[in-house]
Design an enzyme around this catalytic site. Structure first.
Site, PDB file in Angstrom:
ATOM      1  N   LEU A 127       0.832  -1.204   0.000  1.00  0.00           N
ATOM      2  CA  LEU A 127       0.000   0.000   0.000  1.00  0.00           C
ATOM      3  C   LEU A 127       0.865   1.251   0.000  1.00  0.00           C
ATOM      4  O   LEU A 127       0.504   2.274  -0.581  1.00  0.00           O
ATOM      5  CB  LEU A 127      -0.895   0.015   1.241  1.00  0.00           C
ATOM      6  CG  LEU A 127      -2.006  -1.024   1.324  1.00  0.00           C
ATOM      7  CD1 LEU A 127      -2.661  -0.961   2.699  1.00  0.00           C
ATOM      8  CD2 LEU A 127      -3.039  -0.775   0.227  1.00  0.00           C
ATOM      9  N   ALA A 128       2.004   1.195   0.681  1.00  0.00           N
ATOM     10  CA  ALA A 128       2.917   2.337   0.772  1.00  0.00           C
ATOM     11  C   ALA A 128       4.306   1.811   1.064  1.00  0.00           C
ATOM     12  O   ALA A 128       4.469   0.748   1.673  1.00  0.00           O
ATOM     13  CB  ALA A 128       2.468   3.295   1.871  1.00  0.00           C
ATOM     14  N   SER A 129       5.312   2.570   0.635  1.00  0.00           N
ATOM     15  CA  SER A 129       6.695   2.168   0.848  1.00  0.00           C
ATOM     16  C   SER A 129       7.497   3.383   1.301  1.00  0.00           C
ATOM     17  O   SER A 129       7.442   4.439   0.669  1.00  0.00           O
ATOM     18  CB  SER A 129       7.291   1.586  -0.436  1.00  0.00           C
ATOM     19  OG  SER A 129       8.615   1.151  -0.224  1.00  0.00           O
ATOM     20  N   ALA A 130       8.213   3.245   2.404  1.00  0.00           N
ATOM     21  CA  ALA A 130       9.012   4.345   2.947  1.00  0.00           C
ATOM     22  C   ALA A 130      10.442   3.874   3.177  1.00  0.00           C
ATOM     23  O   ALA A 130      10.807   2.743   2.845  1.00  0.00           O
ATOM     24  CB  ALA A 130       8.385   4.856   4.237  1.00  0.00           C
ATOM     25  N   ILE A 132      12.141   3.209   5.914  1.00  0.00           N
ATOM     26  CA  ILE A 132      12.392   2.217   6.961  1.00  0.00           C
ATOM     27  C   ILE A 132      11.583   0.947   6.745  1.00  0.00           C
ATOM     28  O   ILE A 132      12.064  -0.164   6.988  1.00  0.00           O
ATOM     29  CB  ILE A 132      12.056   2.810   8.347  1.00  0.00           C
ATOM     30  CG1 ILE A 132      12.886   4.061   8.608  1.00  0.00           C
ATOM     31  CG2 ILE A 132      12.296   1.779   9.440  1.00  0.00           C
ATOM     32  CD1 ILE A 132      14.361   3.823   8.715  1.00  0.00           C
ATOM     33  N   ALA A 133      10.360   1.076   6.274  1.00  0.00           N
ATOM     34  CA  ALA A 133       9.465  -0.086   6.164  1.00  0.00           C
ATOM     35  C   ALA A 133       8.453   0.154   5.057  1.00  0.00           C
ATOM     36  O   ALA A 133       8.356   1.247   4.503  1.00  0.00           O
ATOM     37  CB  ALA A 133       8.750  -0.321   7.497  1.00  0.00           C
ATOM     38  N   GLN A 134       7.710  -0.908   4.725  1.00  0.00           N
ATOM     39  CA  GLN A 134       6.588  -0.751   3.807  1.00  0.00           C
ATOM     40  C   GLN A 134       5.377  -1.488   4.373  1.00  0.00           C
ATOM     41  O   GLN A 134       5.504  -2.364   5.236  1.00  0.00           O
ATOM     42  CB  GLN A 134       6.938  -1.221   2.398  1.00  0.00           C
ATOM     43  CG  GLN A 134       7.099  -2.687   2.165  1.00  0.00           C
ATOM     44  CD  GLN A 134       7.494  -2.971   0.705  1.00  0.00           C
ATOM     45  OE1 GLN A 134       8.101  -2.151   0.022  1.00  0.00           O
ATOM     46  NE2 GLN A 134       7.150  -4.147   0.228  1.00  0.00           N
ATOM     47  N   VAL A 135       4.187  -1.134   3.845  1.00  0.00           N
ATOM     48  CA  VAL A 135       2.929  -1.580   4.437  1.00  0.00           C
ATOM     49  C   VAL A 135       2.149  -2.410   3.425  1.00  0.00           C
ATOM     50  O   VAL A 135       2.033  -2.038   2.246  1.00  0.00           O
ATOM     51  CB  VAL A 135       2.091  -0.366   4.885  1.00  0.00           C
ATOM     52  CG1 VAL A 135       0.752  -0.829   5.460  1.00  0.00           C
ATOM     53  CG2 VAL A 135       2.855   0.454   5.912  1.00  0.00           C
ATOM     54  N   ASP A 284       5.247  13.588  14.851  1.00  0.00           N
ATOM     55  CA  ASP A 284       5.471  13.578  13.396  1.00  0.00           C
ATOM     56  C   ASP A 284       4.133  13.847  12.708  1.00  0.00           C
ATOM     57  O   ASP A 284       3.735  13.136  11.787  1.00  0.00           O
ATOM     58  CB  ASP A 284       6.058  12.232  12.973  1.00  0.00           C
ATOM     59  CG  ASP A 284       6.687  12.272  11.586  1.00  0.00           C
ATOM     60  OD1 ASP A 284       6.973  13.391  11.102  1.00  0.00           O
ATOM     61  OD2 ASP A 284       6.896  11.215  10.983  1.00  0.00           O
TER      62      ASP A 284
END
Length: 552
Positions: A127-130, A132-135, A284
């Site tokens: 669903l999302a990628s950053a 540190i991690a992705q979802v 944040d």
């Protein structure tokens, strides 16, 4: 040596974005000019952009860890110029996703069961990628929709390498930057490393979410997704899946019939509630981490996401900060000056009248405007900047709070440009503070302490008798442990030693004078009269007595 290729790439990217201009004024800036001739310079399109935009572009090109570095650095508005901090705040933490099969394998490794057993469905498309991690979206066996957050593979060693490089750059800055003592580059890197390491522990993030959810259980203001601990570890975090509209999507909010004015006021109220009621705030809180619940049009509420960075304040700082805000609301500049000194943020040697005058010079221009146009965050930032001239010492948690206040005000004005921040914030803070320090709160604190006092009560007569007995017999000793006292004692010992050497020198001079005046010929021949020997012996004894006195 492993850092050399990475450092080379950083220098090339920095040159292509014209970042050497940022260090021209430093002592080492001139020595880098020869390096510019060897490296490619910025294109005309890049060179025409502001320095903050060029820095943000360079960090984005260097990769996700440096994007995260820029985001964290944007919180340090006490160190950065406003134009650079604003550009870094806008950095988007979006990077290319890693394969879904890798995420599936990581989930099975962390939870020690097949994904087919853990979930009724698991979508390998993120669903999302950053950075540190992705979802990933998933469904529990009982049908509940969840999201699964998975750490990126090999992220820990990559962070360690880049932090080591940042430390090397901090060493250079500490040696060559003219304001290194104010910027404190090593402390900045320590702060960045702590934040990144904390974000690597998803179990810590889950605990943050769990506490925030408990603080707002049944609230009409904030929804926090539930943590599914049975499907969570340090490397995997499973949360209730929520839906909503990002807070900065104004068109979608208007289409959904959301009351934006009411929502903006709730945002300001939420900030003060988290900070001064719970002492646990989302640090944040940019638009990407705040959604709006679309099921509540007349009385909308926020949905909080991403709990990796949360803030708390020591109880003393929380008290002093609240009192400062109240004094600011009441335009009591003398009170603000006194509070800064009493809080220990500034040395006691500061002249209060000068500090009061400086605070007035910052605040008065704002109070000539309509209250709806006054930014509390902007006033706070300028107050801290002014106070730095008087040796203000700010702790990281206060700087994080300042950044959060800026974010919250930004969201409030985005939703409702006419919002009166002061009129909204003042009654909320005063109400919370009365509850925290009113008679009922005092009685509640006393009730909590009573069991401790009762537990210690049986020992009190014995301890009191022992203390009185020592005082009566002259055996009572007062022992003080303080760095200042230790330094004072060291100075005193040094002075006494110095006095001892001076005493010895003076006595030797007297002895020599006696030798030469009483019998110069015999003294030169080595036949020293007994009075001179006595003088020399007395001087030596005085010297050792002075040395011994340094230990008492």
């Amino acid at each position: 040596m492993r850092l050399v290729p990475r450092l080379g790439r950083i220098l090339i990217v920095a040159s292509r974005h014209g970042l050497f201009d940022l260090v021209d004024d430093a002592r080492g800036g001139r020595s880098l000019r020869w390096l510019r001739r060897l490296l490619p310079g910025p294109s005309a399109a890049v060179a025409s952009q502001p320095r903050g935009a060029r820095l943000a572009l360079a960090l984005t090109q260097l990769g996700p860890i440096f994007v995260k570095f820029g985001q964290i650095l944007s919180t340090r508005r006490d160190l950065l110029p406003a134009d650079i901090a604003d550009e870094l705040t806008a950095l988007q933490d979006r990077v290319a996703p890693f394969p879904g099969a890798v995420a599936r394998a990581a989930v099975e490794r962390e939870l020690r069961k097949p994904v087919a057993t853990l979930f009724a469905a698991f979508d390998e498309t993120p669903l999302a990628s950053a950075s540190i991690a992705q979802v990933h979206a998933a469904t529990l066996p009982d049908g509940r929709a969840v999201v699964v957050k998975v750490l990126r593979p090999d992220i820990a060693p990559r962070i360690a390498r880049d932090v080591a490089l940042l430390r090397a750059l901090a060493d250079v800055a500490a040696r060559h930057h003219p304001n290194a003592d104010k910027i404190r580059p090593h402390e900045v890197v320590d702060e960045i490393e702590t934040t990144l390491v904390n974000e690597l522990d998803l179990q810590r993030e889950g605990a943050n979410a769990s506490l925030l959810r408990r603080n707002f259980a049944g609230s009409d203001d904030l929804k926090v997704p539930e943590v599914h601990w049975s499907h969570s570890t340090a490397g995997v975090l499973t949360l209730e899946r929520v839906s909503g509209i990002p807070v900065d999507d104004l068109a979608a909010l208007d289409a959904a019939g959301i009351d934006r004015r009411r929502l903006a006021a709730k945002g300001v109220e939420l900030f003060y509630t988290q900070v001064f009621r719970d002492n646990f705030f989302h640090a944040d809180a940019h638009a990407g981490n705040i959604w709006v619940d679309t099921t509540r049009r007349e009385d909308p509420r926020f949905i909080a996401l991403d709990f990796g960075i949360m803030g708390t304040l020591p109880e003393a700082d929380q008290y002093w900060l609240a009192e400062n805000f109240i004094a600011l609301f009441n335009q009591d500049y003398r009170r603000i000056a006194e509070l800064h000194v009493r809080a220990g943020w500034m040395p006691a040697s500061v002249r209060l009248d000068e500090l009061e005058s400086a605070v007035r010079a910052v605040c008065e221009p704002y109070f000539t405007r309509p209250l709806s146009e006054i930014s509390l965050a902007e006033v706070t930032v300028k107050l801290f900047q002014t106070a730095r001239r008087y040796q203000l010492v700010l702790q990281p948690q206060l700087i994080l709070l300042q950044k959060t206040l800026l974010n919250i005000e930004g969201v409030g004005r985005l939703l409702d440009p006419s919002i009166d921040i002061w009129a909204t914030a003042k009654p909320v803070l005063e109400r919370i503070w009365r509850r925290r320090h009113g008679p009922r709160a005092l009685l509640a604190r006393l009730r909590r302490r009573v069991p401790e006092w009762l537990a210690a009560a049986p020992d009190m007569p014995t301890l009191t008798h022992r203390l009185l007995e020592q005082a009566t017999e002259g055996r009572l000793e007062l022992r003080l442990a303080s760095d200042d006292l230790k330094r004072l004692a060291g100075t005193a010992r040094s002075d006494r030693r110095s006095a001892g050497w001076r005493m010895l020198g003076a006595a030797l001079v007297v002895a020599a004078a006696l030798l030469w005046t009483s019998a110069p010929d015999t003294a030169r021949a080595g036949d020293v009269p007994w009075p001179a020997w006595l003088a020399l012996l007395g001087a030596t004894g005085a010297f050792f007595a002075a040395l011994r006195s340094t230990d008492t």
